[in-house]
Design an enzyme around this catalytic site. Structure first.
Site, mmCIF file in Angstrom:
data_model
loop_
_atom_site.group_PDB
_atom_site.id
_atom_site.type_symbol
_atom_site.label_atom_id
_atom_site.label_comp_id
_atom_site.label_asym_id
_atom_site.label_seq_id
_atom_site.Cartn_x
_atom_site.Cartn_y
_atom_site.Cartn_z
ATOM 1 N N CYS A 133 0.850 -1.199 0.000
ATOM 2 C CA CYS A 133 0.000 0.000 0.000
ATOM 3 C C CYS A 133 0.886 1.249 0.000
ATOM 4 O O CYS A 133 1.030 1.914 1.022
ATOM 5 C CB CYS A 133 -0.915 0.020 1.214
ATOM 6 S SG CYS A 133 -2.034 -1.353 1.287
ATOM 7 N N TYR B 140 -4.618 -11.174 -25.359
ATOM 8 C CA TYR B 140 -4.129 -11.292 -23.985
ATOM 9 C C TYR B 140 -5.353 -11.546 -23.088
ATOM 10 O O TYR B 140 -5.592 -10.834 -22.127
ATOM 11 C CB TYR B 140 -3.397 -10.028 -23.535
ATOM 12 C CG TYR B 140 -2.321 -9.535 -24.486
ATOM 13 C CD1 TYR B 140 -1.006 -9.968 -24.356
ATOM 14 C CD2 TYR B 140 -2.623 -8.652 -25.521
ATOM 15 C CE1 TYR B 140 -0.015 -9.514 -25.223
ATOM 16 C CE2 TYR B 140 -1.644 -8.193 -26.393
ATOM 17 C CZ TYR B 140 -0.342 -8.626 -26.240
ATOM 18 O OH TYR B 140 0.628 -8.166 -27.098
ATOM 19 N N CYS C 234 -2.804 -2.074 -17.347
ATOM 20 C CA CYS C 234 -2.500 -1.842 -15.934
ATOM 21 C C CYS C 234 -1.203 -1.032 -15.817
ATOM 22 O O CYS C 234 -0.708 -0.809 -14.722
ATOM 23 C CB CYS C 234 -2.410 -3.159 -15.172
ATOM 24 S SG CYS C 234 -1.239 -4.301 -15.873
ATOM 25 N N GLU D 26 -4.265 -16.079 -26.049
ATOM 26 C CA GLU D 26 -3.621 -15.983 -24.744
ATOM 27 C C GLU D 26 -2.438 -16.950 -24.725
ATOM 28 O O GLU D 26 -2.508 -18.045 -25.273
ATOM 29 C CB GLU D 26 -4.666 -16.331 -23.658
ATOM 30 C CG GLU D 26 -4.157 -16.803 -22.322
ATOM 31 C CD GLU D 26 -3.376 -15.761 -21.558
ATOM 32 O OE1 GLU D 26 -3.796 -14.585 -21.511
ATOM 33 O OE2 GLU D 26 -2.317 -16.117 -20.996
ATOM 34 N N ASP E 187 -5.473 -6.350 -23.724
ATOM 35 C CA ASP E 187 -5.244 -6.141 -22.291
ATOM 36 C C ASP E 187 -3.924 -6.809 -21.919
ATOM 37 O O ASP E 187 -3.902 -7.837 -21.252
ATOM 38 C CB ASP E 187 -6.422 -6.766 -21.509
ATOM 39 C CG ASP E 187 -6.309 -6.550 -20.005
ATOM 40 O OD1 ASP E 187 -5.409 -5.799 -19.572
ATOM 41 O OD2 ASP E 187 -7.116 -7.142 -19.267
ATOM 42 N N GLN F 146 -8.845 -10.917 -12.329
ATOM 43 C CA GLN F 146 -8.695 -9.546 -11.811
ATOM 44 C C GLN F 146 -8.954 -9.531 -10.313
ATOM 45 O O GLN F 146 -9.930 -10.114 -9.853
ATOM 46 C CB GLN F 146 -9.671 -8.616 -12.528
ATOM 47 C CG GLN F 146 -9.416 -8.495 -14.024
ATOM 48 C CD GLN F 146 -8.264 -7.569 -14.367
ATOM 49 O OE1 GLN F 146 -7.651 -6.962 -13.496
ATOM 50 N NE2 GLN F 146 -7.946 -7.474 -15.637
HETATM 51 N N1 SAH Z 1 -7.850 -9.829 -20.124
HETATM 52 C C1 SAH Z 1 -7.639 -10.723 -19.022
HETATM 53 C C2 SAH Z 1 -6.161 -10.939 -18.645
HETATM 54 C C3 SAH Z 1 -5.263 -9.748 -18.658
HETATM 55 S S1 SAH Z 1 -3.690 -10.034 -17.917
HETATM 56 C C4 SAH Z 1 -8.441 -10.255 -17.802
HETATM 57 O O1 SAH Z 1 -8.952 -9.155 -17.769
HETATM 58 O O2 SAH Z 1 -8.588 -11.046 -16.873
HETATM 59 C C5 SAH Z 1 -2.637 -10.217 -19.279
HETATM 60 C C6 SAH Z 1 -2.649 -11.617 -19.889
HETATM 61 O O3 SAH Z 1 -1.729 -11.616 -20.978
HETATM 62 C C7 SAH Z 1 -2.204 -12.733 -18.968
HETATM 63 O O4 SAH Z 1 -3.209 -13.718 -18.926
HETATM 64 C C8 SAH Z 1 -0.918 -13.281 -19.632
HETATM 65 O O5 SAH Z 1 -0.795 -14.680 -19.499
HETATM 66 C C9 SAH Z 1 -1.136 -12.905 -21.076
HETATM 67 N N2 SAH Z 1 0.070 -12.763 -21.909
HETATM 68 C C10 SAH Z 1 1.293 -12.314 -21.548
HETATM 69 N N3 SAH Z 1 2.106 -12.244 -22.618
HETATM 70 C C11 SAH Z 1 1.391 -12.664 -23.691
HETATM 71 C C12 SAH Z 1 1.678 -12.800 -25.073
HETATM 72 N N4 SAH Z 1 2.879 -12.509 -25.556
HETATM 73 N N5 SAH Z 1 0.692 -13.233 -25.881
HETATM 74 C C13 SAH Z 1 -0.534 -13.536 -25.387
HETATM 75 N N6 SAH Z 1 -0.864 -13.419 -24.086
HETATM 76 C C14 SAH Z 1 0.077 -12.995 -23.249
#
Ligand code: SAH
Length: 495
Positions: free
Chosen positions: A129, A356, A452, A377, A425, A327
């Site tokens: 925090c 992603y 993020c 993913e 994402d 999340q």
């Molecule tokens: N959109 C989802 C996850 C976002 S986190 C949600 O909101 O829950 C980012 C994600 O990207 C993770 O699951 C990670 O495994 C994936 N990731 C990381 N590098 C990647 C890549 N090169 N290609 C595809 N996915 C990837």
């Protein structure tokens, strides 16, 4: 000025949280010098001072870094001081070792109106925090300013979407176990950049039930002769406890992370834990004998229940296993996803790429309003979860693929395929040129970029803007109150 006691109201900026009546309380009034002494900061405590040049200086804080640290000027240099707020004058211990300059806040002489906790409370409660010493209003201002500055070249971001009760929000909660110098069992979080455990009986942002369960486990260990694991000697058993909570379903998963699969007396332990907490729906043993910072190892054994929990998000049910990415703040995630999907302006016809995609959450929520959804993913387990989640929710128009999002998009572009909307994402490191250049080739009408890490997001958006896209809207969302992190979703349209 003496402020009224914590009422959590807007004008005072005072907070109301479950620790208000506990350890931190004596430190919550501002200004008293003895209350704002900090001690034991990891890299500058007494012992480590030897052999270093150190001076105590009176300084004035002129601003904040994006990480929420105070900026002070000293000998023509800008230094960062944790837990210091703009406008505050303070006594700071400055020590130099080689090229490095460390700072340690000793005493705040003129506390800011925005300060709500003293450093000693901060020290007790610092686990992750970074900015909980700021009032909620000040946190909002700080985050807005950070995003406004980063996104300046694209236009003016919308006001950040805040959280009504910015505490207790985490659905995934971990504490690490160890022994203190008196050889008593402790649990808490690592001090930043170290493996030194700061003993804690809870965190402002953890789920309160999860913290309660973790304390119960700590209390049970002695009578079950369960030793915490010692990283130096390699002896002992319990390394961490992870508690995942389905905030909407009420289901609770407890993962005991141990150094070995040999769990003596496990049946009795599980029975006793369930007796104390009948609300637990599943208990697992995870074996982790690695020496890095990863909490979970690969070996897993279900000790009670089905080994996973389910939770609902935006009206859909998701199954979450110990290792799934999900999340961590579901209340704000619903606001984020709703905004992202609104930006996509779906009419039921579009082909949407969810890049992603993790366990498929955004794509599945969007699928109701889309023609079809294609998720990609990297993580195999997450793709498996996404496919299962799609079946569980009766979604017929979504397909999920495992692979690198950049490569996947390059192949799509090479095959001359079509997409109307790309939602991405990516992790904190952002996307890459393979992905972004393929977006440019595929020419989707809209790109919805969820991130993020606004710094890498701004970098990637710059690329898209150079190559034919226009930024239409930027919406920050406070997904991680009390920490310096901000989530943003941006809409880009083809010019
Ligand atoms: N959109 C989802 C996850 C976002 S986190 C949600 O909101 O829950 C980012 C994600 O990207 C993770 O699951 C990670 O495994 C994936 N990731 C990381 N590098 C990647 C890549 N090169 N290609 C595809 N996915 C990837």
């Amino acid at each position: 000025m003496t402020k009224p006691k914590n009422k959590g109201n807007k004008t005072t900026g005072k907070k109301q949280n479950r620790f208000d009546n506990q350890k931190g309380k004596q430190h919550r009034q501002q200004g008293s010098p003895k209350n704002v002494k900090s001690k034991g900061k990891p890299n500058t405590n007494g012992k480590q001072q030897r052999g270093k040049k150190s001076v105590t200086e009176n300084v004035t804080c002129t601003g904040l870094t994006p990480e929420g640290k105070g900026i002070v000027e000293w000998e023509g240099k800008e230094l960062e001081v944790e837990n210091l707020l703009p406008g505050e004058t303070a006594e700071v211990l400055i020590s130099r070792k080689g090229r490095f300059t460390n700072t340690e806040l000793k005493h705040v002489m003129t506390p800011s109106e925005d300060r709500v906790n003293s450093p000693s409370w901060y020290y007790y409660e610092r686990g992750g925090c970074q900015i909980h010493h700021m009032s909620n209003e000040a946190q909002t201002r700080f985050k807005q300013k950070t995003i406004d500055k980063l996104m300046k070249t694209f236009g003016k971001p919308e006001p950040i979407i805040t959280m009504d009760h910015p505490y207790d929000y985490r659905n995934k909660n971990t504490m690490t176990f160890g022994l203190n110098k008196k050889r008593e069992i402790i649990c808490g979080l690592y001090a930043p950049n170290t493996h030194r455990i700061i003993p804690m009986d809870g965190s402002l942002i953890h789920d309160p039930k999860a913290d309660e369960i973790i304390q119960t486990i700590k209390g049970m260990m002695k009578s079950f002769k369960m030793q915490p694991y010692n990283e130096d000697t390699g002896r002992g058993f319990l390394r961490h406890v992870l508690v995942r909570v389905g905030k909407n379903s009420g289901e609770i998963m407890v993962v005991l992370v141990a150094a070995s699969p040999m769990f003596k007396g496990k049946n009795n332990f599980v029975k006793a834990l369930r007796n104390s907490h009948p609300e637990i729906t599943t208990i697992l043993l995870n074996v982790n004998n690695r020496s890095d910072s990863m909490v979970l190892g690969n070996q897993e054994k279900v000790l009670f229940g089905k080994g996973s929990i389910t939770d609902t998000l935006c009206g859909m049910r998701f199954e979450i296993s110990a290792k799934s990415f999900y999340q961590i703040n579901p209340i704000q995630t619903e606001k984020l996803y709703t905004k992202a999907i609104k930006m996509a302006e779906l009419t039921g016809e579009e082909t949407v790429i969810d890049a992603y995609c993790g366990i498929g959450t955004i794509g599945l929520v969007a699928s109701e309003q889309a023609g079809k959804v294609i998720g990609v993913e990297l993580n195999k387990g997450a793709v498996r979860d996404a496919i299962r989640n799609s079946k569980r929710n009766g979604v017929k128009n979504a397909r999920f693929y495992q692979g690198d999002a950049g490569e996947f998009m390059v192949q799509m572009a090479a095959r001359g395929e079509h997409a109307d909307v790309v939602i991405l994402d990516p992790p904190r490191s952002g996307s890459d040129e393979a992905f972004l250049s393929s977006v440019v080739k595929l020419q989707p009408k809209r790109v919805v970029y969820v991130s993020c890490n606004p710094e890498t997001q701004a970098r990637d958006m710059k690329y898209l803007v150079k190559n034919g896209y226009k930024v239409k809207e930027i919406q920050p969302v406070d997904m991680f109150p009390q920490t310096a992190h901000v989530e943003t979703v941006a809409l880009l349209e083809l010019k």
